[in-house]
Design an enzyme around this catalytic site. Structure first.
Site, PDB file in Angstrom:
ATOM      1  N   GLY A 245     -12.069 -43.794  97.484  1.00  0.00           N
ATOM      2  CA  GLY A 245     -11.056 -44.807  97.264  1.00  0.00           C
ATOM      3  C   GLY A 245     -10.106 -44.443  98.702  1.00  0.00           C
ATOM      4  O   GLY A 245     -10.593 -44.444  99.849  1.00  0.00           O
ATOM      5  N   ASP A 246      -9.314 -43.070  98.235  1.00  0.00           N
ATOM      6  CA  ASP A 246      -8.384 -42.433  98.286  1.00  0.00           C
ATOM      7  C   ASP A 246      -9.386 -41.459 100.008  1.00  0.00           C
ATOM      8  O   ASP A 246      -8.459 -41.820 101.353  1.00  0.00           O
ATOM      9  CB  ASP A 246      -7.735 -41.607  97.761  1.00  0.00           C
TER      10      ASP A 246
HETATM   11  N1  LIG Z   1     -23.037 -46.405  95.437  1.00  0.00           N
HETATM   12  C1  LIG Z   1     -22.508 -45.661  96.990  1.00  0.00           C
HETATM   13  N2  LIG Z   1     -22.962 -45.319  97.159  1.00  0.00           N
HETATM   14  C2  LIG Z   1     -22.683 -45.245  98.574  1.00  0.00           C
HETATM   15  N3  LIG Z   1     -21.514 -45.269  99.347  1.00  0.00           N
HETATM   16  C3  LIG Z   1     -20.307 -45.781  97.716  1.00  0.00           C
HETATM   17  C4  LIG Z   1     -20.902 -46.019  96.466  1.00  0.00           C
HETATM   18  N4  LIG Z   1     -19.989 -46.638  95.473  1.00  0.00           N
HETATM   19  C5  LIG Z   1     -18.547 -45.889  96.654  1.00  0.00           C
HETATM   20  N5  LIG Z   1     -18.910 -45.392  97.841  1.00  0.00           N
HETATM   21  C6  LIG Z   1     -18.420 -44.835  98.525  1.00  0.00           C
HETATM   22  O1  LIG Z   1     -17.664 -45.020  98.072  1.00  0.00           O
HETATM   23  C7  LIG Z   1     -16.545 -46.127  98.569  1.00  0.00           C
HETATM   24  C8  LIG Z   1     -15.337 -46.553  97.822  1.00  0.00           C
HETATM   25  O2  LIG Z   1     -16.083 -47.534  96.696  1.00  0.00           O
HETATM   26  P1  LIG Z   1     -15.408 -47.733  95.996  1.00  0.00           P
HETATM   27  O3  LIG Z   1     -15.811 -49.824  96.380  1.00  0.00           O
HETATM   28  O4  LIG Z   1     -15.304 -47.770  94.439  1.00  0.00           O
HETATM   29  O5  LIG Z   1     -13.599 -47.715  95.713  1.00  0.00           O
HETATM   30  P2  LIG Z   1     -12.431 -47.816  94.588  1.00  0.00           P
HETATM   31  O6  LIG Z   1     -12.783 -48.185  93.718  1.00  0.00           O
HETATM   32  O7  LIG Z   1     -11.507 -48.273  95.789  1.00  0.00           O
HETATM   33  O8  LIG Z   1     -12.884 -46.246  94.955  1.00  0.00           O
HETATM   34  P3  LIG Z   1     -12.314 -45.115  93.721  1.00  0.00           P
HETATM   35  O9  LIG Z   1     -13.576 -44.371  92.889  1.00  0.00           O
HETATM   36  O10 LIG Z   1     -11.973 -43.950  93.872  1.00  0.00           O
HETATM   37  O11 LIG Z   1     -10.823 -45.868  93.185  1.00  0.00           O
HETATM   38  C9  LIG Z   1     -17.252 -47.247  99.121  1.00  0.00           C
HETATM   39  O12 LIG Z   1     -16.752 -47.909 100.343  1.00  0.00           O
HETATM   40  C10 LIG Z   1     -17.947 -46.410 100.359  1.00  0.00           C
HETATM   41  O13 LIG Z   1     -17.562 -46.014 101.175  1.00  0.00           O
HETATM   42  O1  LIG Z   2      -3.821 -44.450  87.423  1.00  0.00           O
HETATM   43  P1  LIG Z   2      -3.791 -44.319  89.335  1.00  0.00           P
HETATM   44  O2  LIG Z   2      -3.124 -44.012  89.463  1.00  0.00           O
HETATM   45  O3  LIG Z   2      -4.127 -45.311  89.732  1.00  0.00           O
HETATM   46  O4  LIG Z   2      -5.398 -43.532  89.596  1.00  0.00           O
HETATM   47  C1  LIG Z   2      -5.415 -41.629  89.099  1.00  0.00           C
HETATM   48  C2  LIG Z   2      -6.334 -41.616  89.618  1.00  0.00           C
HETATM   49  O5  LIG Z   2      -7.215 -41.794  89.413  1.00  0.00           O
HETATM   50  O6  LIG Z   2      -6.622 -41.886  90.638  1.00  0.00           O
HETATM   51  C3  LIG Z   2      -7.667 -40.673  91.710  1.00  0.00           C
HETATM   52  C4  LIG Z   2      -8.711 -41.506  92.346  1.00  0.00           C
HETATM   53  O7  LIG Z   2      -8.638 -41.886  93.106  1.00  0.00           O
HETATM   54  C5  LIG Z   2      -8.050 -39.387  90.415  1.00  0.00           C
HETATM   55  O8  LIG Z   2      -7.631 -38.188  91.260  1.00  0.00           O
HETATM   56  C6  LIG Z   2      -6.894 -39.702  89.761  1.00  0.00           C
HETATM   57  O9  LIG Z   2      -7.058 -39.746  89.174  1.00  0.00           O
END
Ligand SMILES: Nc1ncnc2c1ncn2[C@@H]1O[C@H](COP(=O)(O)OP(=O)(O)OP(=O)(O)O)[C@@H](O)[C@H]1O
Ligand SMILES: O=P(O)(O)OC[C@@]1(O)O[C@H](CO)[C@@H](O)[C@@H]1O
Length: 305
Positions: A245-246
């Site tokens: 997401g970042d």
């Molecule tokens: N299974 C997947 N296949 C392809 N791309 C993916 C997949 N899962 C995540 N992504 C990529 O990562 C982006 C962010 O995914 P997600 O919706 O899980 O965001 P998030 O929950 O904010 O992520 P984070 O795990 O960093 O908190 C998606 O828009 C996509 O580009």
């Molecule tokens: O606890 P928060 O601040 O919601 O999320 C922190 C965190 O899970 O987010 C990043 C991935 O998005 C990691 O590098 C980190 O450990």
């Protein structure tokens, strides 16, 4: 210049193990420690795109010192404020699934937020401010709104729950909720694509200029007052979604910084998110460039809303 603020950074400790058994001594086959926290990840990805940023936030104790050393060695401008306590360690356990245990934040007093605001006074009015991640629980839930209102900078907010809800009235340029964060914002359990569009439009009505909604492997949306764009996400093998997401936030800002319009920045955003998901750590510029041609963006069909 882009300023990223990580109020609650971490050392992310990744461990790989064949299985995780609750109540037993589990032994990992791999271990890796990297600087973590959402704003820090945004800066690290921007750096891979040769885009500079200044990293602000709070660090504490030997874990905070490690964080600053690592980031500085990587060539980043780490201008954190030292506070009492200990920067947290976040465990990222990889079996067939991903399990995360994020540590607690040190207690941060309001005085440190005032110091952060003083650092932001050095910013130029055309600079951009990224406020990312959880707030230390010792700070009021409207801390992001307060910061966004007290600076003239264009602001990106990537957080969840009440801090996100409160930040909307500060009229952020961009918010990036994942689908769960977006539904939770409006008290819903889940939403399909049209439901997500409706909720993102509510967030626009509530103050966000652009809403970038990630829906994992399904799709992503970019919603603003005058249009809704939908993108399919590339398929590939997932290594770790930590920081995906970042990377989307960084990809979007990198696209804009390279002079592209929002629809093209949206493509960069998806390519960067997926490139991170397909990598062991944060994405490389090379993989983002490789994935870009496979990301197509379309106007969302209004009649199906
Ligand atoms: N299974 C997947 N296949 C392809 N791309 C993916 C997949 N899962 C995540 N992504 C990529 O990562 C982006 C962010 O995914 P997600 O919706 O899980 O965001 P998030 O929950 O904010 O992520 P984070 O795990 O960093 O908190 C998606 O828009 C996509 O580009
Ligand atoms: O606890 P928060 O601040 O919601 O999320 C922190 C965190 O899970 O987010 C990043 C991935 O998005 C990691 O590098 C980190 O450990």
């Amino acid at each position: 210049m882009i300023y990223t603020v990580t109020m609650n950074p971490s050392i992310d400790c990744f461990m790989e193990l064949s299985e995780l058994v609750e109540g037993a001594t589990n032994r990992a086959s791999e271990q890796r420690m990297v600087p973590g926290g959402k704003g820090i990840n945004v800066s690290r990805v921007l750096h891979r795109f040769d885009i500079g940023s200044i990293l602000l936030g709070f660090t504490a104790g030997f874990t905070g010192a490690f964080l600053k050393e690592e980031l500085t060695a990587e060539g980043l401008q780490a201008h954190f404020t030292d506070t009492p306590g200990m920067t947290r360690i976040n465990m990222k356990l990889k079996t067939a699934k991903e399990t995360e245990v994020n540590g607690p934040s040190p207690e941060i007093s309001q005085d440190y937020v005032s110091e952060l605001l003083r650092k932001l006074e050095l910013a130029d009015k055309d600079d951009l401010l990224v406020l990312s991640g959880s707030l230390p629980p010792s700070l009021p839930a409207d801390t992001y709104r307060t910061i966004a209102e007290k600076t003239p900078l264009k602001t990106v907010v990537d957080t969840s729950g009440i801090p996100l809800q409160k930040a909307l009235s500060a009229r952020p340029y961009l918010i990036k909720p994942n689908i769960d964060e977006l539904t939770a914002l409006y008290g819903q359990e889940s939403a399909d694509t049209s439901g997500a569009v409706l909720l993102a439009r509510k967030a626009v009505a509530d103050g966000a200029k652009n809403v970038l909604v990630s829906r994992g492997a399904e799709s992503a949306l970019l919603v603003s007052a005058d249009r809704v764009l939908e993108a399919a996400v590339p398929s590939g093998t997932i290594h770790s979604t930590v920081g995906a997401g970042d990377s989307m936030v960084a990809g979007f800002l990198a696209g804009l910084a390279n002079g592209h319009p929002p629809e093209e920045a949206f493509r960069w955003s998806i390519a960067a998110g997926s490139a991170t998901a397909f990598s062991e750590s944060l994405c490389s510029k090379k993989l983002v460039e490789e994935l870009l041609p496979s990301v197509s963006v379309n106007e969302y069909k209004e009649e199906s809303v």
